[in-house]
Design a protein around this motif. Sequence first.
Motif, mmCIF file in Angstrom:
data_model
loop_
_atom_site.group_PDB
_atom_site.id
_atom_site.type_symbol
_atom_site.label_atom_id
_atom_site.label_comp_id
_atom_site.label_asym_id
_atom_site.label_seq_id
_atom_site.Cartn_x
_atom_site.Cartn_y
_atom_site.Cartn_z
ATOM 1 N N TRP A 290 0.845 -1.201 0.000
ATOM 2 C CA TRP A 290 0.000 0.000 0.000
ATOM 3 C C TRP A 290 0.877 1.247 0.000
ATOM 4 O O TRP A 290 0.635 2.193 -0.761
ATOM 5 C CB TRP A 290 -0.903 -0.018 1.233
ATOM 6 N N LEU A 291 1.927 1.249 0.823
ATOM 7 C CA LEU A 291 2.824 2.402 0.875
ATOM 8 C C LEU A 291 3.581 2.576 -0.443
ATOM 9 O O LEU A 291 3.764 3.700 -0.920
ATOM 10 C CB LEU A 291 3.807 2.251 2.033
ATOM 11 N N MET A 292 4.013 1.481 -1.030
ATOM 12 C CA MET A 292 4.712 1.557 -2.316
ATOM 13 C C MET A 292 3.794 2.116 -3.399
ATOM 14 O O MET A 292 4.218 2.923 -4.234
ATOM 15 C CB MET A 292 5.232 0.172 -2.709
ATOM 16 N N ALA B 288 4.301 5.561 -5.495
ATOM 17 C CA ALA B 288 4.341 5.507 -6.959
ATOM 18 C C ALA B 288 3.339 6.468 -7.585
ATOM 19 O O ALA B 288 3.671 7.192 -8.544
ATOM 20 C CB ALA B 288 4.080 4.085 -7.439
ATOM 21 N N ILE B 289 2.128 6.523 -7.062
ATOM 22 C CA ILE B 289 1.153 7.423 -7.676
ATOM 23 C C ILE B 289 1.451 8.882 -7.318
ATOM 24 O O ILE B 289 1.177 9.770 -8.114
ATOM 25 C CB ILE B 289 -0.309 7.035 -7.352
ATOM 26 N N SER B 290 2.054 9.112 -6.158
ATOM 27 C CA SER B 290 2.481 10.480 -5.828
ATOM 28 C C SER B 290 3.597 10.918 -6.770
ATOM 29 O O SER B 290 3.633 12.062 -7.235
ATOM 30 C CB SER B 290 2.961 10.555 -4.381
ATOM 31 N N TRP B 291 4.507 10.017 -7.056
ATOM 32 C CA TRP B 291 5.602 10.316 -7.981
ATOM 33 C C TRP B 291 5.061 10.573 -9.388
ATOM 34 O O TRP B 291 5.483 11.498 -10.074
ATOM 35 C CB TRP B 291 6.567 9.150 -7.991
ATOM 36 N N LEU B 292 4.114 9.744 -9.804
ATOM 37 C CA LEU B 292 3.495 9.945 -11.116
ATOM 38 C C LEU B 292 2.830 11.310 -11.190
ATOM 39 O O LEU B 292 2.991 12.038 -12.176
ATOM 40 C CB LEU B 292 2.480 8.837 -11.395
ATOM 41 N N MET B 293 2.112 11.673 -10.143
ATOM 42 C CA MET B 293 1.432 12.967 -10.140
ATOM 43 C C MET B 293 2.440 14.114 -10.147
ATOM 44 O O MET B 293 2.220 15.141 -10.801
ATOM 45 C CB MET B 293 0.513 13.082 -8.923
ATOM 46 N N ALA B 294 3.568 13.934 -9.462
ATOM 47 C CA ALA B 294 4.592 14.976 -9.443
ATOM 48 C C ALA B 294 5.232 15.152 -10.823
ATOM 49 O O ALA B 294 5.677 16.256 -11.156
ATOM 50 C CB ALA B 294 5.666 14.646 -8.413
ATOM 51 N N THR B 295 5.265 14.082 -11.621
ATOM 52 C CA THR B 295 5.864 14.194 -12.949
ATOM 53 C C THR B 295 4.892 14.738 -13.995
ATOM 54 O O THR B 295 5.329 15.332 -14.967
ATOM 55 C CB THR B 295 6.396 12.830 -13.439
ATOM 56 N N ILE B 296 3.592 14.548 -13.799
ATOM 57 C CA ILE B 296 2.645 15.009 -14.818
ATOM 58 C C ILE B 296 1.935 16.303 -14.433
ATOM 59 O O ILE B 296 1.187 16.850 -15.237
ATOM 60 C CB ILE B 296 1.599 13.919 -15.156
ATOM 61 N N THR C 136 2.374 20.193 -12.221
ATOM 62 C CA THR C 136 3.225 21.129 -11.482
ATOM 63 C C THR C 136 2.522 21.647 -10.231
ATOM 64 O O THR C 136 3.112 22.386 -9.450
ATOM 65 C CB THR C 136 3.605 22.319 -12.380
ATOM 66 N N SER C 137 1.292 21.235 -10.024
ATOM 67 C CA SER C 137 0.504 21.710 -8.882
ATOM 68 C C SER C 137 0.855 20.938 -7.611
ATOM 69 O O SER C 137 0.778 19.703 -7.577
ATOM 70 C CB SER C 137 -0.989 21.542 -9.185
ATOM 71 N N ASP C 138 1.240 21.666 -6.578
ATOM 72 C CA ASP C 138 1.511 21.041 -5.283
ATOM 73 C C ASP C 138 0.248 20.441 -4.684
ATOM 74 O O ASP C 138 0.285 19.405 -4.020
ATOM 75 C CB ASP C 138 2.099 22.053 -4.299
ATOM 76 N N LEU C 139 -0.877 21.087 -4.933
ATOM 77 C CA LEU C 139 -2.147 20.602 -4.407
ATOM 78 C C LEU C 139 -2.503 19.234 -4.974
ATOM 79 O O LEU C 139 -2.944 18.343 -4.248
ATOM 80 C CB LEU C 139 -3.262 21.602 -4.712
ATOM 81 N N MET C 140 -2.282 19.041 -6.264
ATOM 82 C CA MET C 140 -2.594 17.745 -6.885
ATOM 83 C C MET C 140 -1.731 16.633 -6.299
ATOM 84 O O MET C 140 -2.207 15.529 -6.055
ATOM 85 C CB MET C 140 -2.404 17.825 -8.402
ATOM 86 N N VAL C 141 -0.468 16.928 -6.057
ATOM 87 C CA VAL C 141 0.429 15.934 -5.467
ATOM 88 C C VAL C 141 0.001 15.637 -4.034
ATOM 89 O O VAL C 141 0.000 14.490 -3.597
ATOM 90 C CB VAL C 141 1.898 16.403 -5.529
ATOM 91 N N ALA C 142 -0.400 16.649 -3.298
ATOM 92 C CA ALA C 142 -0.817 16.463 -1.907
ATOM 93 C C ALA C 142 -2.151 15.725 -1.801
ATOM 94 O O ALA C 142 -2.406 15.050 -0.803
ATOM 95 C CB ALA C 142 -0.920 17.809 -1.204
ATOM 96 N N LEU C 143 -2.998 15.841 -2.809
ATOM 97 C CA LEU C 143 -4.296 15.168 -2.782
ATOM 98 C C LEU C 143 -4.195 13.661 -3.046
ATOM 99 O O LEU C 143 -5.134 12.928 -2.758
ATOM 100 C CB LEU C 143 -5.249 15.800 -3.794
ATOM 101 N N VAL C 144 -3.059 13.206 -3.577
ATOM 102 C CA VAL C 144 -2.915 11.786 -3.895
ATOM 103 C C VAL C 144 -3.038 10.899 -2.649
ATOM 104 O O VAL C 144 -3.841 9.957 -2.654
ATOM 105 C CB VAL C 144 -1.599 11.522 -4.656
ATOM 106 N N PRO C 145 -2.276 11.148 -1.572
ATOM 107 C CA PRO C 145 -2.461 10.290 -0.387
ATOM 108 C C PRO C 145 -3.868 10.387 0.197
ATOM 109 O O PRO C 145 -4.428 9.381 0.651
ATOM 110 C CB PRO C 145 -1.424 10.801 0.616
ATOM 111 N N SER D 147 -6.639 10.972 -1.471
ATOM 112 C CA SER D 147 -7.578 10.241 -2.327
ATOM 113 C C SER D 147 -7.370 8.740 -2.272
ATOM 114 O O SER D 147 -8.277 7.977 -2.581
ATOM 115 C CB SER D 147 -7.466 10.728 -3.773
ATOM 116 N N SER D 148 -6.190 8.296 -1.862
ATOM 117 C CA SER D 148 -5.983 6.849 -1.767
ATOM 118 C C SER D 148 -6.482 6.283 -0.436
ATOM 119 O O SER D 148 -6.780 5.099 -0.353
ATOM 120 C CB SER D 148 -4.502 6.496 -1.970
ATOM 121 N N THR D 149 -6.596 7.116 0.593
ATOM 122 C CA THR D 149 -7.099 6.622 1.876
ATOM 123 C C THR D 149 -8.574 6.957 2.105
ATOM 124 O O THR D 149 -9.227 6.296 2.908
ATOM 125 C CB THR D 149 -6.280 7.200 3.045
ATOM 126 N N LEU D 150 -9.100 7.944 1.411
ATOM 127 C CA LEU D 150 -10.492 8.343 1.613
ATOM 128 C C LEU D 150 -11.502 7.239 1.299
ATOM 129 O O LEU D 150 -12.439 7.031 2.077
ATOM 130 C CB LEU D 150 -10.797 9.603 0.803
#
Length: 116
Positions: free
Chosen positions: A39-41, A45-53, A55-64, A66-69
């Motif tokens: 789960w952590l991996m 991985a999806i946080s890294w993917l979001m960081a590469t596609i 430039t929004s810090d908010l989108m990267v921060a929403l990944v964890p 959205s994965s636990t909600l």
Amino acid sequence: MSSGVGANEDLGSQATFAPLRNPTFRSIWLATQVSSLGWLMQTVAISWLMATISTSDLMVALVPASSTLPAFILSIFAGVMADNFSRRRVMFAGRCLMAIASAMLTALAALGVVDP
């Protein structure tokens, strides 16, 4: 007096690891640890993917979040399902669904279809 403290420490350490002597508990505990690591991996991985596609810090921060909600929201429903149906089958179906979703995300990312 120091020998009494050492004896208490021995009893404490034996009691700490006593559940691991039970093979059923040990296998469930190990499966939980491996699942948590996966789960952590996946979250990294999806946080890294979001960081590469994106430039929004908010989108990267929403990944964890959205994965636990979904687990937070659906936990009561999942408990009802586990009580009414075979727990093994419910867990297996959930893991299969997660594997299919991960494979689809991988395929969509490989095709360049994924965007924030």
